[in-house]
Design a protein around this motif. Structure first.
Motif, mmCIF file in Angstrom:
data_model
loop_
_atom_site.group_PDB
_atom_site.id
_atom_site.type_symbol
_atom_site.label_atom_id
_atom_site.label_comp_id
_atom_site.label_asym_id
_atom_site.label_seq_id
_atom_site.Cartn_x
_atom_site.Cartn_y
_atom_site.Cartn_z
ATOM 1 N N GLY A 131 0.734 -1.263 -0.026
ATOM 2 C CA GLY A 131 0.019 -0.045 -0.005
ATOM 3 C C GLY A 131 0.949 1.161 0.049
ATOM 4 O O GLY A 131 1.694 1.387 -0.863
ATOM 5 N N GLU A 132 0.671 2.126 0.793
ATOM 6 C CA GLU A 132 1.425 3.368 1.023
ATOM 7 C C GLU A 132 2.609 3.181 1.937
ATOM 8 O O GLU A 132 3.506 3.999 2.006
ATOM 9 C CB GLU A 132 0.594 4.704 1.679
ATOM 10 N N GLU A 133 2.729 2.067 2.575
ATOM 11 C CA GLU A 133 3.782 1.808 3.470
ATOM 12 C C GLU A 133 5.033 1.301 2.813
ATOM 13 O O GLU A 133 4.833 0.455 1.822
ATOM 14 C CB GLU A 133 3.598 0.930 4.587
ATOM 15 N N LYS A 134 6.440 1.924 3.219
ATOM 16 C CA LYS A 134 7.533 1.629 2.623
ATOM 17 C C LYS A 134 8.398 0.892 3.307
ATOM 18 O O LYS A 134 8.539 1.512 4.682
ATOM 19 C CB LYS A 134 8.273 2.600 1.781
ATOM 20 N N PHE A 135 9.343 -0.110 3.272
ATOM 21 C CA PHE A 135 9.828 -0.902 4.109
ATOM 22 C C PHE A 135 11.366 -0.835 3.873
ATOM 23 O O PHE A 135 12.332 -1.175 4.704
ATOM 24 C CB PHE A 135 9.314 -2.177 4.306
ATOM 25 N N GLY A 136 11.799 -0.613 2.380
ATOM 26 C CA GLY A 136 13.208 -0.843 2.183
ATOM 27 C C GLY A 136 13.250 -1.154 0.749
ATOM 28 O O GLY A 136 12.452 -0.876 -0.239
ATOM 29 N N LEU A 137 14.512 -1.762 0.357
ATOM 30 C CA LEU A 137 14.961 -1.791 -1.156
ATOM 31 C C LEU A 137 15.396 -3.298 -1.329
ATOM 32 O O LEU A 137 16.133 -3.904 -0.394
ATOM 33 C CB LEU A 137 16.020 -0.839 -1.467
ATOM 34 N N LEU A 138 15.159 -3.768 -2.442
ATOM 35 C CA LEU A 138 15.640 -5.023 -3.175
ATOM 36 C C LEU A 138 16.479 -4.626 -4.322
ATOM 37 O O LEU A 138 16.037 -3.886 -5.274
ATOM 38 C CB LEU A 138 14.306 -5.802 -3.813
#
Length: 373
Positions: A131-138
């Motif tokens: 959704g609108e939540e971001k957790f990091g990068l792949l």
């Protein structure tokens, strides 16, 4: 026909990733397993995942087959400093899967001659979100691969969304477990209060009443002893109930410390600097450490006045508990012999914090805990 085969391959990839994500509830093992599976099914060689908090601080949460140059000093090049993908993520420019022209970490590795880079210079980067939540990068890469086509980026984006959703699921599961544990502790506290606590109170009253009805001095002495024991057990039970269910914490940790001090017969003075709005886990740790410190003051310090100082600044919270009591000899070079002190130290270190103790005979004791936010 070729497009159909490509589409089927993408679906098989997503299915394999989905099965991997659904088979684990441990965040870090899940990230490692899904990264390994992703590289296997796509034919890519190397990858890493950064988890990034709201303040922009990042950690290397998972990696697979990193080049030797990025693994030196326990992967230090991956755990410090910034890079172009992190900069774009933090300033809001990176919202979709993208080609990164060159990797700054690998550039630094080549310039510093840190080791073999396996001819990896470019990588694709994809934000992990739900959704609108971001957790990091792949991030994924392969030797001599300098560009990712739109189809590859679309597949990586779909996988990244699955990973973000799984991270959210694990967070919700953890919160549910924490809530269930809190409810169970509250239930146990209520049961102890309604049963054992009331029985001890009745025993103390009975001993006092019986003492007034007898004349024998020996019997009176025994009843005095029973009354003292029951009162001591009652105080211990009230303290235990507080530890299980910290009544008043909902009104702020300062009130909780002062009220708990009253239970122990202490006059607790609390000074606060900064806005106290702590994450639940950190507030719980500060509360438990403060409780144990107040218990020690009650049992060993020989005083009734204790000062607590709470300071919240950008990046950390500091707890100080100071008394002017008996004090004791303490050599920082020796291990902590007291289980209570060791527990306080463990609680702080579990949250990457520090614990320090200063004490001198006749001059009191100071306990200081600093926990990063």
């Amino acid at each position: 026909m070729l497009k159909d085969e490509q589409r089927m391959a993408e679906l098989r990839t997503l299915k394999a990733i989905s099965e991997t994500l659904n088979s684990s509830n441990d965040l870090y093992s899940m990230l490692y397993d899904v990264l390994k599976e992703l590289l296997h099914v796509t034919g890519l060689e190397s990858g890493w995942i950064f988890l990034i908090d709201e303040s922009g601080q990042y950690q290397l949460a998972a990696d697979y087959q990193l080049p030797e140059a990025l693994c030196i000093n326990e992967k230090k090049p991956m755990c410090q400093g910034s890079c172009w993908c992190l900069d774009r993520y933090n300033d809001g420019r990176l919202n979709r899967a993208a080609n990164i022209i060159e990797c700054k970490r690998l550039e630094d590795a080549i310039a510093g001659k840190w080791g073999d880079t396996r001819d990896i210079t470019y990588h694709a980067t994809v934000p992990l979100r739900a959704g609108e939540e971001k957790f990091g990068l792949l991030n994924v890469a392969s030797p001599n691969k300098t560009h990712f086509i739109d189809g590859e980026l679309a597949l990586l984006e779909a996988v990244a969304y699955q990973i973000g959703t799984a991270i959210k699921r694990i967070e919700l599961t953890r919160k549910e477990k924490d809530h269930a544990l809190l409810m169970e502790r509250n239930r146990l506290a209520r049961d102890l209060h309604d049963s054992v606590n009331q029985l001890l109170f009745s025993l103390a009253l009975t001993a006092r009443g019986t003492k007034e009805m007898v004349e024998d001095a020996n019997v009176k002495e025994m009843l005095d002893y029973i009354q003292e024991l029951s009162q001591e057990a009652l105080n211990e039970m009230r303290s235990l109930i507080w530890q299980l269910r910290p009544q008043g914490l909902e009104n702020g940790i300062s009130c909780a410390f002062m009220n708990y001090g009253k239970v122990l017969g202490l006059a607790v003075q609390v000074a606060v600097e900064g806005v106290i709005n702590l994450p639940c886990k950190i507030e719980e740790a500060i509360w438990r450490i403060g409780q144990e410190a107040l218990n020690n003051c009650s049992k060993h310090a020989g005083i009734v006045r204790v000062n607590i100082f709470l300071k919240v600044k950008k990046g950390s919270v500091t707890l100080q508990v100071k008394d002017g009591g008996n004090g004791f000899y303490y050599n920082p070079a020796n291990p902590l012999l007291s289980l209570g002190l060791a527990t306080m130290k463990e609680r702080a270190e579990m949250l990457n914090g520090t614990f320090s103790l200063t004490s001198e005979i006749g001059k009191g004791t100071l306990i200081e805990v600093v926990i990063p936010l």
